[in-house]
Design an enzyme around this catalytic site. Structure first.
Site, PDB file in Angstrom:
ATOM      1  CD1 TRP A   1     -12.656  -5.591 -10.151  1.00 50.44           C
ATOM      2  CD2 TRP A   1     -11.962  -4.848 -12.139  1.00 50.44           C
ATOM      3  NE1 TRP A   1     -12.009  -6.635 -10.778  1.00 50.44           N
ATOM      4  CE2 TRP A   1     -11.579  -6.209 -12.004  1.00 50.44           C
ATOM      5  CE3 TRP A   1     -11.633  -4.162 -13.310  1.00 50.44           C
ATOM      6  CZ2 TRP A   1     -10.881  -6.895 -13.003  1.00 50.44           C
ATOM      7  CZ3 TRP A   1     -10.947  -4.852 -14.307  1.00 50.44           C
ATOM      8  CH2 TRP A   1     -10.574  -6.185 -14.147  1.00 50.44           C
TER       9      TRP A   1
ATOM     10  CG  HIS B   1       0.160   1.978  -9.663  1.00 45.25           C
ATOM     11  ND1 HIS B   1      -0.150   1.537  -8.395  1.00 45.25           N
ATOM     12  CD2 HIS B   1      -0.913   2.724 -10.076  1.00 45.25           C
ATOM     13  CE1 HIS B   1      -1.341   1.988  -8.049  1.00 45.25           C
ATOM     14  NE2 HIS B   1      -1.833   2.704  -9.043  1.00 45.25           N
TER      15      HIS B   1
ATOM     16  NE  ARG C   1      -7.094   1.552  -6.403  1.00 41.67           N
ATOM     17  CZ  ARG C   1      -5.852   1.340  -5.974  1.00 41.67           C
ATOM     18  NH1 ARG C   1      -4.844   1.365  -6.835  1.00 41.67           N
ATOM     19  NH2 ARG C   1      -5.621   1.091  -4.703  1.00 41.67           N
TER      20      ARG C   1
ATOM     21  CG  ASN D   1       2.331   1.517  -5.350  1.00 48.90           C
ATOM     22  OD1 ASN D   1       3.329   1.421  -4.643  1.00 48.90           O
ATOM     23  ND2 ASN D   1       1.867   0.503  -6.055  1.00 48.90           N
TER      24      ASN D   1
ATOM     25  CB  SER E   1      -8.525  -5.745  -3.970  1.00 46.36           C
ATOM     26  OG  SER E   1      -9.123  -4.478  -4.225  1.00 46.36           O
ATOM     27  CB  THR E   2     -12.908  -8.117  -5.578  1.00 49.71           C
ATOM     28  OG1 THR E   2     -12.867  -7.931  -4.153  1.00 49.71           O
ATOM     29  CG2 THR E   2     -12.513  -9.553  -5.895  1.00 49.71           C
TER      30      THR E   2
ATOM     31  CB  SER F   1      -7.712  -4.059   2.694  1.00 44.44           C
ATOM     32  OG  SER F   1      -7.511  -2.813   3.311  1.00 44.44           O
TER      33      SER F   1
ATOM     34  CG  LEU G   1       9.770 -17.304  -3.126  1.00 46.56           C
ATOM     35  CD1 LEU G   1       9.508 -17.325  -1.619  1.00 46.56           C
ATOM     36  CD2 LEU G   1      10.304 -15.935  -3.544  1.00 46.56           C
TER      37      LEU G   1
ATOM     38  CG  ASP H   1      -2.019   0.990   1.160  1.00 47.16           C
ATOM     39  OD1 ASP H   1      -2.326   1.451   0.037  1.00 47.16           O
ATOM     40  OD2 ASP H   1      -2.590   1.331   2.212  1.00 47.16           O
TER      41      ASP H   1
ATOM     42  NE  ARG I   1      -1.667   6.426   1.189  1.00 48.60           N
ATOM     43  CZ  ARG I   1      -1.790   5.579   2.189  1.00 48.60           C
ATOM     44  NH1 ARG I   1      -1.640   6.000   3.437  1.00 48.60           N
ATOM     45  NH2 ARG I   1      -2.054   4.302   1.963  1.00 48.60           N
TER      46      ARG I   1
END
Length: 224
Positions: free
Chosen positions: A58, A25, A60, A10, A54-55, A180, A120, A8, A12
């Protein structure tokens, strides 16, 4: 260890520098590469899950959503060598049916070319929401007329389908203290750390310090 990060800050970060949100981003994507490479070379970390889209995202502005879709496609194409060089298996959780055919193809190609790696597993949460994941799992159980039990729900979650264990350590950047709708089931007994650092400024050094603090915590899982 399964390390999970809510990336979280990007927007700001970009705003503070007088830049468009898309620049935040781009910078955030660079940090993903650094953190993934670090985790791939850390024997303590086996899984790295990242909340990428996230769901709710969208909602945005369309230009930002379109940019994120293009950024993801370019990222997977550009960073395939990074996955291969660091022996990172790429996996996705979430409902990607809403993505374009081109992007879904890119995702599947990356998964196929890295599926044999065990060093990984990097898990990108794409069009992911924990409530949606649990709802989809319950619907599958109902369709197959199976008993609704904790064990069966867990078995049908996106993470279990891809053999991804529950979260041990959850980190959220940017100073927000909430999860969230991210891996709500899987973080039931996770240790949580919240840092004020915006994601584009997050470093492997800070991650190392958080891991050191995590190792000092006593995890009792409801016991004494």
């Amino acid at each position: 260890m399964h390390l999970s990060i809510i990336m979280d800050g990007n927007g700001r970060w970009a705003k503070a520098k007088g830049l468009n949100r898309t620049e935040g981003h781009k910078k955030g994507a660079e940090v993903v590469k650094d953190i993934t490479t670090f985790c791939a070379n850390n024997d303590k970390i086996n899984y790295l899950s990242l909340y990428a889209f996230s769901t709710e995202n969208w909602k945005r502005p369309k230009y930002e959503v379109d940019f994120l879709m293009k950024l993801l496609d370019n990222w997977l194409k550009k960073e395939l060598d990074t996955y291969l060089e660091n022996e990172v298996r790429f996996e996705v959780i979430g409902d990607i049916s809403k993505f374009s055919d081109k992007l879904r193809k890119r995702i599947n190609i990356t998964k196929e070319k890295t599926k044999h790696f065990t060093k990984l597993t990097q898990v990108l949460a794409l069009n992911y929401g924990s409530k949606d994941e649990i709802t989809r799992a319950v619907k599958k159980l109902c369709n197959e007329k199976k008993e609704i039990t904790e064990e069966n729900i867990n078995r049908y979650l996106d993470t279990s389908i891809h053999n991804i264990p529950d979260v041990d350590l959850l980190i959220r950047t940017s100073g927000e203290i909430r999860v969230s709708n991210f891996l709500l089931w899987q973080i039931a007994y996770a240790e949580m750390f919240f840092t004020n650092t915006l994601w584009p400024n997050f470093t492997t050094k800070e991650l190392e310090e958080i891991i050191k603090n995590f190792e000092k915590r006593e995890r009792r899982y409801g016991g004494i």
